[in-house]
Design a protein around this motif. Sequence first.
Motif, PDB file in Angstrom:
ATOM      1  N   LEU A  43     -12.265 -59.830  31.224  1.00  0.00           N
ATOM      2  CA  LEU A  43     -12.987 -61.086  32.493  1.00  0.00           C
ATOM      3  C   LEU A  43     -12.259 -62.100  32.150  1.00  0.00           C
ATOM      4  O   LEU A  43     -11.947 -62.638  32.416  1.00  0.00           O
ATOM      5  N   THR A  44     -12.544 -62.473  30.876  1.00  0.00           N
ATOM      6  CA  THR A  44     -12.074 -63.698  30.533  1.00  0.00           C
ATOM      7  C   THR A  44     -10.903 -64.327  30.366  1.00  0.00           C
ATOM      8  O   THR A  44     -10.367 -65.243  30.843  1.00  0.00           O
ATOM      9  N   LYS A  45     -10.122 -62.914  29.548  1.00  0.00           N
ATOM     10  CA  LYS A  45      -9.018 -63.310  29.616  1.00  0.00           C
ATOM     11  C   LYS A  45      -7.751 -62.987  31.018  1.00  0.00           C
ATOM     12  O   LYS A  45      -7.426 -64.430  31.688  1.00  0.00           O
ATOM     13  N   ARG A  46      -8.423 -62.701  32.028  1.00  0.00           N
ATOM     14  CA  ARG A  46      -8.137 -62.399  33.689  1.00  0.00           C
ATOM     15  C   ARG A  46      -8.624 -63.929  34.220  1.00  0.00           C
ATOM     16  O   ARG A  46      -8.323 -64.779  34.925  1.00  0.00           O
ATOM     17  N   LEU A  47      -9.870 -64.467  33.544  1.00  0.00           N
ATOM     18  CA  LEU A  47     -10.445 -65.855  34.403  1.00  0.00           C
ATOM     19  C   LEU A  47      -9.541 -67.064  34.269  1.00  0.00           C
ATOM     20  O   LEU A  47      -9.423 -68.233  35.110  1.00  0.00           O
ATOM     21  N   ARG A  48      -8.494 -66.884  32.540  1.00  0.00           N
ATOM     22  CA  ARG A  48      -8.006 -67.810  32.627  1.00  0.00           C
ATOM     23  C   ARG A  48      -6.747 -67.845  32.746  1.00  0.00           C
ATOM     24  O   ARG A  48      -6.421 -68.547  33.282  1.00  0.00           O
ATOM     25  N   HIS A  49      -6.248 -66.836  32.949  1.00  0.00           N
ATOM     26  CA  HIS A  49      -4.500 -67.083  33.586  1.00  0.00           C
ATOM     27  C   HIS A  49      -4.211 -66.900  34.732  1.00  0.00           C
ATOM     28  O   HIS A  49      -3.024 -66.733  35.330  1.00  0.00           O
ATOM     29  N   GLU A  50      -5.461 -66.016  35.115  1.00  0.00           N
ATOM     30  CA  GLU A  50      -4.995 -66.121  36.982  1.00  0.00           C
ATOM     31  C   GLU A  50      -6.549 -67.282  37.551  1.00  0.00           C
ATOM     32  O   GLU A  50      -5.350 -67.827  38.799  1.00  0.00           O
ATOM     33  N   ARG A  75     -15.337 -73.477  40.942  1.00  0.00           N
ATOM     34  CA  ARG A  75     -14.055 -72.721  40.478  1.00  0.00           C
ATOM     35  C   ARG A  75     -14.438 -71.653  38.879  1.00  0.00           C
ATOM     36  O   ARG A  75     -13.881 -70.307  39.758  1.00  0.00           O
ATOM     37  N   VAL A  76     -16.128 -71.845  38.182  1.00  0.00           N
ATOM     38  CA  VAL A  76     -16.116 -70.674  37.660  1.00  0.00           C
ATOM     39  C   VAL A  76     -16.777 -69.450  39.199  1.00  0.00           C
ATOM     40  O   VAL A  76     -16.232 -68.396  38.722  1.00  0.00           O
ATOM     41  N   ALA A  77     -17.176 -69.752  39.587  1.00  0.00           N
ATOM     42  CA  ALA A  77     -17.592 -69.133  41.099  1.00  0.00           C
ATOM     43  C   ALA A  77     -16.816 -68.521  41.149  1.00  0.00           C
ATOM     44  O   ALA A  77     -17.134 -67.038  41.601  1.00  0.00           O
ATOM     45  N   ASP A  78     -16.215 -68.754  41.954  1.00  0.00           N
ATOM     46  CA  ASP A  78     -15.064 -68.629  43.049  1.00  0.00           C
ATOM     47  C   ASP A  78     -13.749 -67.840  41.750  1.00  0.00           C
ATOM     48  O   ASP A  78     -13.458 -66.727  42.650  1.00  0.00           O
ATOM     49  N   ALA A  79     -14.053 -68.289  41.058  1.00  0.00           N
ATOM     50  CA  ALA A  79     -13.179 -67.098  40.436  1.00  0.00           C
ATOM     51  C   ALA A  79     -13.625 -66.093  39.793  1.00  0.00           C
ATOM     52  O   ALA A  79     -12.674 -64.844  40.223  1.00  0.00           O
ATOM     53  N   LEU A  80     -14.718 -65.470  40.212  1.00  0.00           N
ATOM     54  CA  LEU A  80     -15.527 -64.760  39.846  1.00  0.00           C
ATOM     55  C   LEU A  80     -16.024 -63.569  40.782  1.00  0.00           C
ATOM     56  O   LEU A  80     -15.573 -62.384  40.921  1.00  0.00           O
ATOM     57  N   ALA A  81     -16.325 -64.538  41.727  1.00  0.00           N
ATOM     58  CA  ALA A  81     -15.722 -63.440  42.987  1.00  0.00           C
ATOM     59  C   ALA A  81     -14.657 -62.684  43.154  1.00  0.00           C
ATOM     60  O   ALA A  81     -14.624 -61.692  43.406  1.00  0.00           O
ATOM     61  N   ALA A  82     -13.494 -63.219  42.897  1.00  0.00           N
ATOM     62  CA  ALA A  82     -12.721 -63.400  43.601  1.00  0.00           C
ATOM     63  C   ALA A  82     -11.857 -61.888  41.924  1.00  0.00           C
ATOM     64  O   ALA A  82     -10.752 -61.235  42.254  1.00  0.00           O
ATOM     65  N   THR A  83     -12.098 -61.732  40.966  1.00  0.00           N
ATOM     66  CA  THR A  83     -12.133 -61.399  40.206  1.00  0.00           C
ATOM     67  C   THR A  83     -13.832 -59.785  39.626  1.00  0.00           C
ATOM     68  O   THR A  83     -12.331 -58.781  39.583  1.00  0.00           O
ATOM     69  N   VAL A  84     -14.316 -60.143  39.693  1.00  0.00           N
ATOM     70  CA  VAL A  84     -15.034 -59.069  39.421  1.00  0.00           C
ATOM     71  C   VAL A  84     -15.156 -58.249  41.336  1.00  0.00           C
ATOM     72  O   VAL A  84     -15.829 -59.037  41.766  1.00  0.00           O
ATOM     73  N   GLU A  85     -14.455 -56.656  41.693  1.00  0.00           N
ATOM     74  CA  GLU A  85     -15.581 -56.135  42.546  1.00  0.00           C
ATOM     75  C   GLU A  85     -16.470 -55.963  43.169  1.00  0.00           C
ATOM     76  O   GLU A  85     -17.061 -56.188  42.476  1.00  0.00           O
ATOM     77  N   VAL A  86     -17.144 -55.996  44.321  1.00  0.00           N
ATOM     78  CA  VAL A  86     -18.616 -55.787  44.646  1.00  0.00           C
ATOM     79  C   VAL A  86     -18.525 -54.893  44.598  1.00  0.00           C
ATOM     80  O   VAL A  86     -17.977 -53.708  44.892  1.00  0.00           O
ATOM     81  N   ASP A  87     -19.604 -54.748  44.387  1.00  0.00           N
ATOM     82  CA  ASP A  87     -20.358 -52.873  44.198  1.00  0.00           C
ATOM     83  C   ASP A  87     -20.640 -52.574  45.800  1.00  0.00           C
ATOM     84  O   ASP A  87     -20.786 -53.273  46.911  1.00  0.00           O
ATOM     85  N   ARG A  88     -20.228 -51.669  45.618  1.00  0.00           N
ATOM     86  CA  ARG A  88     -19.979 -50.674  46.616  1.00  0.00           C
ATOM     87  C   ARG A  88     -20.871 -48.968  46.672  1.00  0.00           C
ATOM     88  O   ARG A  88     -21.319 -48.455  46.086  1.00  0.00           O
TER      89      ARG A  88
END
Length: 435
Positions: A386-393, A422-435
């Motif tokens: 997850l931290t790799k995606r937050l950094r590189h994306e 930016r942290v919150a926005d990146a988490l929202a974009a990276t981690v999928e909503v529970d279905r």
Amino acid sequence: MRNTETAPLGSGGAEAEARTLDAADPGHRHLFLVPPAEGGRYPEVAYLAGNSLGLQPRATREELLADLDAWRRLGVEGHLEAERPWLPYHELLAAPAARLVGARPAETVVMNSLTVNLHLLMVSFYRPAGERTRIVIEDSAFPSDSYAVRSQARFHGLDPDTAVVRLRPRPGEDTLRTGDVLDFLAAEGHTVALLLLGGVNYLTGELMDIPAITAAGRAAGAVVGWDLAHAAGNVPLALHDWDVDFAAWCSYKYLNSGPGALGGVFVHERHLGDPALPRFEGWWSTEAATRFEMTPVSRPPATVEAWQISNPPIFAMGPVRTSLELFDAVGMPALRERSLRLTGYLERLLDEVTADRPLTVVTPRDPARRGCQLSVRIGAGSANELTKRLRHEHGVIADAREPDIVRFAPVPLYSTYHDCWRVADALAATVEVDR
């Protein structure tokens, strides 16, 4: 405290609101060098890993080069003739370090690295005898502390599996309650030789009640020491007034002194000059005025400098001095106030993101029980990934503690409200909503 009610994260005004907050409450980002982003749409990273390694102050390079230049110009004569003479260089750090942790200069010294200092202090303060043999730490102590206390128990001929007590949170909870620590000391304190806890827990970001726990430990007859790696430069401290026996901290996290930077040591003045207290000694443990008499027997001063062993590494001390001057200029009270605002803002943004995602903030919600770190447990996948995606994306640098904790530290010196958004926005974009 300023009202920082947040606009909904997905609204067009949320980012603009963060920018507005930064204009009103700018911090001191201009004093630091912020790395360029490797991903996302902003030129600089949103750096929330200062609880692992702080950013470089702009002044560090120039002042370090000045110390190097003294060596070039003066050679050995720099010990006495440099603009900042090397022989007493460590004395330049004592007073500002003392102010940072709420101590007196005679009680404070900058030397070595954190775990080395803990071992040197335990030589003096872990003295198991009779039924009082146990060392108490928190179960989620940083591994280096665990290794250190276990090796100290073995050094004294004890079984570390029984001599080291690991205090755990209650079932289903993530943080250690102060009341549970006090209850343990009331019931078992007569068996405790040393209580050594983290002032701010590295994993959860929980700020322990240092004065209450110290008072209870000392009332039980134990020596009380603190690992302040995540507390120094993060929260206000008053070690002398709290009657702490000893403490140690590092300088590469919130103190921004560079990777592997020298640590700090506090020993309460009631222990200074005590000839019955064992210590390891070396070249710098003796009185400065008689050091060059070259006598075979040390004459230690009645200050914490008696715990020094080797001459100080000047080029490692320079960045610590630069950082401490910055903290003196800004002041911990002002930094703490901004920390409360900034961390509270990030918490409100994370509340929105975690509401419908497999993410849980495990840091206490009470601002008085935390520093500037919020730890998030992820419900699926790897914290590292997850931290790799937050950094590189997204250009967001955070800190992973496997298997499932991601730590975000909005450091009040240089982090911004926009970083938090930016942290919150990146988490929202990276981690999928529970279905």
